[in-house]
Design an enzyme around this catalytic site. Structure first.
Site, mmCIF file in Angstrom:
data_model
loop_
_atom_site.group_PDB
_atom_site.id
_atom_site.type_symbol
_atom_site.label_atom_id
_atom_site.label_comp_id
_atom_site.label_asym_id
_atom_site.label_seq_id
_atom_site.Cartn_x
_atom_site.Cartn_y
_atom_site.Cartn_z
ATOM 1 N N TYR A 79 -2.231 -9.852 16.509
ATOM 2 C CA TYR A 79 -2.072 -8.828 15.476
ATOM 3 C C TYR A 79 -3.261 -7.863 15.489
ATOM 4 O O TYR A 79 -3.099 -6.646 15.533
ATOM 5 C CB TYR A 79 -1.937 -9.483 14.099
ATOM 6 C CG TYR A 79 -2.196 -8.544 12.949
ATOM 7 C CD1 TYR A 79 -1.310 -7.519 12.641
ATOM 8 C CD2 TYR A 79 -3.354 -8.677 12.165
ATOM 9 C CE1 TYR A 79 -1.555 -6.642 11.588
ATOM 10 C CE2 TYR A 79 -3.597 -7.815 11.109
ATOM 11 C CZ TYR A 79 -2.702 -6.800 10.819
ATOM 12 O OH TYR A 79 -2.958 -5.924 9.787
ATOM 13 N N ASP A 103 -9.360 -5.428 8.999
ATOM 14 C CA ASP A 103 -10.550 -6.210 9.331
ATOM 15 C C ASP A 103 -10.310 -7.105 10.551
ATOM 16 O O ASP A 103 -11.256 -7.550 11.196
ATOM 17 C CB ASP A 103 -10.962 -7.080 8.140
ATOM 18 C CG ASP A 103 -9.851 -8.014 7.660
ATOM 19 O OD1 ASP A 103 -8.753 -7.492 7.339
ATOM 20 O OD2 ASP A 103 -10.057 -9.241 7.594
ATOM 21 N N ALA A 156 3.461 -1.365 9.461
ATOM 22 C CA ALA A 156 2.864 -2.234 10.481
ATOM 23 C C ALA A 156 3.559 -3.587 10.481
ATOM 24 O O ALA A 156 4.160 -3.995 9.495
ATOM 25 C CB ALA A 156 1.368 -2.431 10.213
ATOM 26 N N LYS A 169 -3.445 -3.757 16.406
ATOM 27 C CA LYS A 169 -3.973 -2.759 15.463
ATOM 28 C C LYS A 169 -5.126 -1.982 16.101
ATOM 29 O O LYS A 169 -5.273 -0.772 15.864
ATOM 30 C CB LYS A 169 -4.414 -3.429 14.160
ATOM 31 C CG LYS A 169 -3.279 -3.987 13.314
ATOM 32 C CD LYS A 169 -2.262 -2.927 12.892
ATOM 33 C CE LYS A 169 -2.828 -1.962 11.870
ATOM 34 N NZ LYS A 169 -1.824 -0.963 11.437
ATOM 35 N N TRP A 212 -7.598 -8.050 2.941
ATOM 36 C CA TRP A 212 -7.197 -8.910 1.817
ATOM 37 C C TRP A 212 -6.447 -8.124 0.728
ATOM 38 O O TRP A 212 -6.831 -8.114 -0.439
ATOM 39 C CB TRP A 212 -8.420 -9.582 1.221
ATOM 40 C CG TRP A 212 -9.158 -10.523 2.128
ATOM 41 C CD1 TRP A 212 -9.127 -10.545 3.499
ATOM 42 C CD2 TRP A 212 -10.042 -11.576 1.743
ATOM 43 N NE1 TRP A 212 -9.951 -11.527 3.979
ATOM 44 C CE2 TRP A 212 -10.529 -12.189 2.929
ATOM 45 C CE3 TRP A 212 -10.498 -12.058 0.521
ATOM 46 C CZ2 TRP A 212 -11.416 -13.250 2.919
ATOM 47 C CZ3 TRP A 212 -11.391 -13.113 0.496
ATOM 48 C CH2 TRP A 212 -11.839 -13.719 1.677
ATOM 49 N N THR A 254 2.676 -7.130 10.150
ATOM 50 C CA THR A 254 1.468 -7.764 9.597
ATOM 51 C C THR A 254 1.548 -9.294 9.512
ATOM 52 O O THR A 254 0.638 -9.922 8.981
ATOM 53 C CB THR A 254 1.165 -7.218 8.189
ATOM 54 O OG1 THR A 254 2.294 -7.451 7.345
ATOM 55 C CG2 THR A 254 0.847 -5.733 8.232
ATOM 56 N N LEU A 286 0.820 -1.212 0.000
ATOM 57 C CA LEU A 286 0.000 0.000 0.000
ATOM 58 C C LEU A 286 0.852 1.260 0.000
ATOM 59 O O LEU A 286 0.601 2.193 -0.773
ATOM 60 C CB LEU A 286 -0.947 0.001 1.206
ATOM 61 C CG LEU A 286 -1.852 1.237 1.331
ATOM 62 C CD1 LEU A 286 -2.706 1.435 0.082
ATOM 63 C CD2 LEU A 286 -2.725 1.141 2.574
ATOM 64 N N ASP A 320 13.376 3.919 12.164
ATOM 65 C CA ASP A 320 12.891 2.922 13.110
ATOM 66 C C ASP A 320 11.736 3.547 13.891
ATOM 67 O O ASP A 320 11.957 4.354 14.795
ATOM 68 C CB ASP A 320 14.030 2.514 14.050
ATOM 69 C CG ASP A 320 13.573 1.535 15.132
ATOM 70 O OD1 ASP A 320 12.402 1.084 15.088
ATOM 71 O OD2 ASP A 320 14.381 1.236 16.031
ATOM 72 N N ILE A 321 10.517 3.165 13.531
ATOM 73 C CA ILE A 321 9.363 3.826 14.154
ATOM 74 C C ILE A 321 9.183 3.437 15.618
ATOM 75 O O ILE A 321 8.363 4.021 16.327
ATOM 76 C CB ILE A 321 8.040 3.589 13.384
ATOM 77 C CG1 ILE A 321 7.644 2.108 13.390
ATOM 78 C CG2 ILE A 321 8.116 4.152 11.974
ATOM 79 C CD1 ILE A 321 6.218 1.871 12.930
#
Length: 284
Positions: A125, A102, A60, A129, A150, A62, A12, A36-37
């Site tokens: 996970y 989701d 993120a 989030k 997805w 993921t 994304l 480095d977040i």
């Protein structure tokens, strides 16, 4: 307008940066090698130096199965990283868009989850989030929270690429047929996100391509459109055990997009067709 995009090396983040550039927007895309977040001081210093008008936080952890065992890393990236990004966004007075999932829902029932339904994550996970969502809400009054599902894009690994790779050596595949959701093409999603950040229509949104399917139906459509002769056998979730529990119902209502005048994303079958053409162009 200057836009900072975290997670630029992902599917994304990459497409968001490309879409912004196409529109003449000043885009700064960063990956983990750039920042480095999970390091608060580094995040604060970097973002203040860039001084963006908008931050789109795509970065993120993921890997949903690995998250069940590597909880510390997952928490640090998804929760602490989001806290640091949100805090500095407030400091530099930047709009913040947080990309969620989701997986914040429990996957029960058959009805699409609405934007205001209470999250209840099944796995670690999804929990992290959702914690990220809560941080964004608590620290910033004006924010965008975008839940997606997805995902597939040109830059990175995804279900479509896996199916196409397997089709080279297999003529029959077992694919889960009792989990429902909406495939989301990052090319289409990126256009929506760039539209959105140029407004003040803040809040929680669900964004995916139109229509619902199971993974098995998705796989069948991939093979049909790609002219691959592969038989897909729909199996149950229980027949394909994974470390993390997958939600059986990932249908999400996109009513809020309509209510606020945003253009719906194309049907997932049309998005797939576009994506397969994009993959073919890459090969040439």
């Amino acid at each position: 307008m200057k836009v900072l995009v975290t997670g630029y090396t992902g599917q994304l983040g990459y497409d968001v940066v490309q879409e912004g550039i196409k529109r003449g927007i000043s885009m700064v895309g960063i990956g983990r090698e750039d920042l480095d977040i999970t390091n608060e001081a580094e995040v604060c210093q970097y973002v203040q130096r860039v001084n963006p008008d908008v931050i789109i936080h795509c970065a993120a952890y993921t890997a949903v199965d690995k998250a069940e065992d590597d909880k510390e890393t997952c928490w640090n990236v998804n929760v602490l990283g989001t806290k640091f990004i949100t805090t500095v966004a407030k400091k530099v007075n930047a709009k913040l868009m947080y990309i969620s999932t989701d997986y914040v829902f429990d996957g029960k029932g058959r009805e699409p989850f609405r934007e205001f339904d209470k999250p209840d994550p099944l796995g670690y996970y999804g929990l992290t989030k959702y914690e990220g969502e809560k941080i964004v809400r608590a620290l910033l009054e004006e924010h965008f929270i975008i839940r997606i599902s997805w995902v597939f894009g040109i830059n990175g690994h995804n279900f479509i690429k896996t199916m196409l790779r397997l089709s080279e050596t297999r003529n029959e595949l077992n694919v889960v047929g009792d989990q429902y959701g909406s495939p989301t093409y990052t090319f289409d999603l990126a256009r929506l996100l760039i539209d959105m950040i140029q407004t003040e229509k803040y809040g929680v949104y669900h964004a995916s391509n139109e229509g619902f399917c199971t993974w098995a139906e998705f796989a069948s459509e991939i093979f049909q459109q790609a002219n691959k002769d592969v038989r897909v056998n729909a199996i149950s979730t229980e027949e394909y055990p994974t470390r993390a529990i997958r939600p059986k119902n990932s249908r999400m209502s996109k009513q809020k997009l309509n209510d606020y005048g945003f253009e719906p994303l194309p049907k997932w079958q049309d998005a797939l067709k576009h994506y397969l053409n994009e993959l073919a162009q890459e090969v040439k």
